[in-house]
Design a protein around this motif. Structure first.
Motif, mmCIF file in Angstrom:
data_model
loop_
_atom_site.group_PDB
_atom_site.id
_atom_site.type_symbol
_atom_site.label_atom_id
_atom_site.label_comp_id
_atom_site.label_asym_id
_atom_site.label_seq_id
_atom_site.Cartn_x
_atom_site.Cartn_y
_atom_site.Cartn_z
ATOM 1 N N GLY A 211 0.846 -1.191 0.000
ATOM 2 C CA GLY A 211 0.000 0.000 0.000
ATOM 3 C C GLY A 211 0.884 1.245 0.000
ATOM 4 N N ASP A 212 0.784 2.044 1.060
ATOM 5 C CA ASP A 212 1.648 3.220 1.156
ATOM 6 C C ASP A 212 2.743 3.042 2.207
ATOM 7 O OD1 ASP A 212 0.160 3.336 3.463
ATOM 8 O OD2 ASP A 212 -0.419 5.443 3.264
ATOM 9 N N ARG A 213 2.963 1.790 2.646
ATOM 10 C CA ARG A 213 4.023 1.504 3.619
ATOM 11 C C ARG A 213 5.239 0.934 2.903
ATOM 12 N NH1 ARG A 213 3.366 -2.367 7.183
ATOM 13 N NH2 ARG A 213 1.772 -3.437 5.977
ATOM 14 N N LEU A 214 6.352 1.630 3.003
ATOM 15 C CA LEU A 214 7.604 1.172 2.424
ATOM 16 C C LEU A 214 8.439 0.534 3.529
ATOM 17 C CD1 LEU A 214 9.442 1.093 -0.111
ATOM 18 C CD2 LEU A 214 10.445 3.243 0.718
ATOM 19 N N ILE A 215 8.776 -0.749 3.332
ATOM 20 C CA ILE A 215 9.489 -1.507 4.356
ATOM 21 C C ILE A 215 10.812 -1.978 3.770
ATOM 22 C CG2 ILE A 215 9.394 -3.511 5.895
ATOM 23 C CD1 ILE A 215 6.258 -3.370 5.352
ATOM 24 N N GLU A 216 11.903 -1.580 4.390
ATOM 25 C CA GLU A 216 13.232 -2.004 3.962
ATOM 26 C C GLU A 216 13.923 -2.750 5.101
ATOM 27 O OE1 GLU A 216 15.673 0.588 1.159
ATOM 28 O OE2 GLU A 216 14.490 2.087 2.231
ATOM 29 N N THR A 217 14.469 -3.903 4.761
ATOM 30 C CA THR A 217 15.285 -4.645 5.708
ATOM 31 C C THR A 217 16.725 -4.585 5.216
ATOM 32 O OG1 THR A 217 13.460 -6.131 6.235
ATOM 33 C CG2 THR A 217 15.666 -6.845 6.859
ATOM 34 N N VAL A 218 17.596 -4.011 6.019
ATOM 35 C CA VAL A 218 19.001 -3.845 5.660
ATOM 36 C C VAL A 218 19.851 -4.506 6.733
ATOM 37 C CG1 VAL A 218 20.850 -2.204 5.166
ATOM 38 C CG2 VAL A 218 18.490 -1.672 4.481
ATOM 39 N N ASP A 219 20.583 -5.554 6.333
ATOM 40 C CA ASP A 219 21.437 -6.295 7.267
ATOM 41 C C ASP A 219 20.672 -6.732 8.516
ATOM 42 O OD1 ASP A 219 23.618 -5.988 5.549
ATOM 43 O OD2 ASP A 219 24.216 -4.098 6.471
ATOM 44 N N GLY A 220 19.431 -7.176 8.287
ATOM 45 C CA GLY A 220 18.627 -7.692 9.384
ATOM 46 C C GLY A 220 17.856 -6.660 10.180
ATOM 47 N N ARG A 222 14.978 -3.799 10.293
ATOM 48 C CA ARG A 222 13.765 -3.432 9.558
ATOM 49 C C ARG A 222 13.467 -1.942 9.731
ATOM 50 N NH1 ARG A 222 8.030 -3.414 10.121
ATOM 51 N NH2 ARG A 222 6.924 -4.560 8.472
ATOM 52 N N HIS A 223 13.224 -1.274 8.617
ATOM 53 C CA HIS A 223 12.857 0.140 8.616
ATOM 54 C C HIS A 223 11.519 0.277 7.893
ATOM 55 C CE1 HIS A 223 17.047 1.171 9.720
ATOM 56 N NE2 HIS A 223 17.373 0.220 8.864
ATOM 57 N N GLU A 224 10.588 1.013 8.468
ATOM 58 C CA GLU A 224 9.280 1.196 7.844
ATOM 59 C C GLU A 224 8.902 2.665 7.863
ATOM 60 O OE1 GLU A 224 4.590 -0.036 8.609
ATOM 61 O OE2 GLU A 224 6.191 -1.415 9.226
ATOM 62 N N VAL A 225 8.344 3.143 6.744
ATOM 63 C CA VAL A 225 7.896 4.528 6.650
ATOM 64 C C VAL A 225 6.575 4.560 5.881
ATOM 65 C CG1 VAL A 225 9.232 4.931 4.530
ATOM 66 C CG2 VAL A 225 8.531 6.873 5.951
ATOM 67 N N VAL A 226 5.658 5.404 6.318
ATOM 68 C CA VAL A 226 4.401 5.626 5.604
ATOM 69 C C VAL A 226 4.616 6.773 4.634
ATOM 70 C CG1 VAL A 226 1.964 6.242 5.814
ATOM 71 C CG2 VAL A 226 3.037 4.784 7.551
ATOM 72 N N LEU A 227 4.412 6.508 3.340
ATOM 73 C CA LEU A 227 4.738 7.494 2.316
ATOM 74 C C LEU A 227 3.733 8.645 2.282
ATOM 75 C CD1 LEU A 227 5.851 5.032 -0.490
ATOM 76 C CD2 LEU A 227 7.289 6.304 1.122
ATOM 77 N N GLY A 228 2.457 8.342 2.474
ATOM 78 C CA GLY A 228 1.489 9.420 2.686
ATOM 79 C C GLY A 228 0.810 9.987 1.470
ATOM 80 N N THR A 229 1.516 10.147 0.351
ATOM 81 C CA THR A 229 0.909 10.768 -0.823
ATOM 82 C C THR A 229 0.993 9.833 -2.026
ATOM 83 O OG1 THR A 229 2.939 11.821 -1.637
ATOM 84 C CG2 THR A 229 1.636 13.025 0.014
#
Length: 267
Positions: A211-220, A222-229
């Motif tokens: 959806g509008d949630r971008l989830i990145e896993t880097v070297d184990g 987890r980073h998540e951000v809501v893009l919003g637009t």
């Protein structure tokens, strides 16, 4: 099939031999280049399990797909390159450890000196082919895999000790998966109609747009951000997945599931 165009989509030159080293390269490049995504279901696009339709979608239109689409076309590419590659059905395990319905998933078995399990359509899974007859744990960039004998000659595939799916030994034509692909794309009970996802592995982990949630896993980590637009979501599809979407998919619950656009097309 335009083999050279497909290989260009993967960023791979035409291989000199249909061997294990090439198979490993092709699988990993496919996973990195072609995302696992269910956007067609939420765009009202037809799900067509024919080689021509899949080639048009994945190669010409630079899209991804889900298991039947990704493994269906990849198996055709492997055959065109000289591999003995056939589709096999699998039952995906539920969280409680019970197997799902038959033909719930499509994977590939490639026969070289021994059979190898190849899968570019299961989301988070092995980066490299797995020895189908192996009895020991098989380390992979995606985790530790174990393949165990199951009832009726099937094979259970475990990732880090957790059952993933039960693979049939018998091969199947792509047409066998059409009814289940239709169910996956239209049923309110299907995981794919209830979720919106686009995902692929990266050199350091994995990136997923839900959806509008971008989830990145880097070297184990987890980073998540809501893009919003909508503009940010559209940009994320292009930057992270190289998907040239002309419009955004409709969120789950609002998809045109009864419009008739998702009727199955038989080969």
């Amino acid at each position: 099939m335009d083999v050279d165009a497909y290989l260009a989509r993967l960023g791979v030159d035409r291989p000199a031999a249909a061997d294990l080293a090439t198979l490993r390269l092709l699988q990993e490049r496919h996973l990195l280049a072609v995302p696992f995504e269910n956007l067609s279901i939420h765009l009202g696009e037809p799900v067509e399990l024919t080689e021509d339709a899949l080639f048009d979608k994945i190669v010409r239109r630079h899209r991804g797909g889900f298991c039947y689409e990704l493994n269906g076309l990849f198996a055709a590419l492997l055959r065109a390159l000289g591999y003995d590659a056939e589709l096999h059905a699998a039952q995906v395990f539920h969280p409680d450890g019970t197997p799902g319905p038959p033909l719930d998933h499509a994977a590939i078995v490639v026969s070289l000196a021994e059979p190898w399990l190849v899968d570019v359509g299961f989301g988070k899974f092995s980066r490299l082919p797995l020895r189908l007859s192996g009895v020991d744990a098989q380390p992979d960039p995606g985790g530790d895999f174990l393949l165990l004998d199951a009832p009726h000659g099937d094979v259970d595939v475990l990732l880090d000790g957790v059952p993933q799916y039960r693979l049939e030994r018998r091969p199947r034509p792509l047409a066998d998966f059409v009814p289940m692909a239709w169910w996956q794309a239209t049923s309110p009970a299907s995981h794919f109609t209830k979720s919106l996802t686009c995902s692929r592995p990266t050199s350091q982990g994995r990136v997923t747009l839900s959806g509008d949630r971008l989830i990145e896993t880097v070297d184990g980590v987890r980073h998540e951000v809501v893009l919003g637009t909508e503009a940010a979501v559209r940009l994320a599809y292009r930057v992270y997945f190289d998907l040239p979407l002309t419009r955004l998919p409709t969120p789950p619950g609002e998809s045109p599931l009864t419009s008739g656009a998702l009727s199955p097309t038989l080969p």
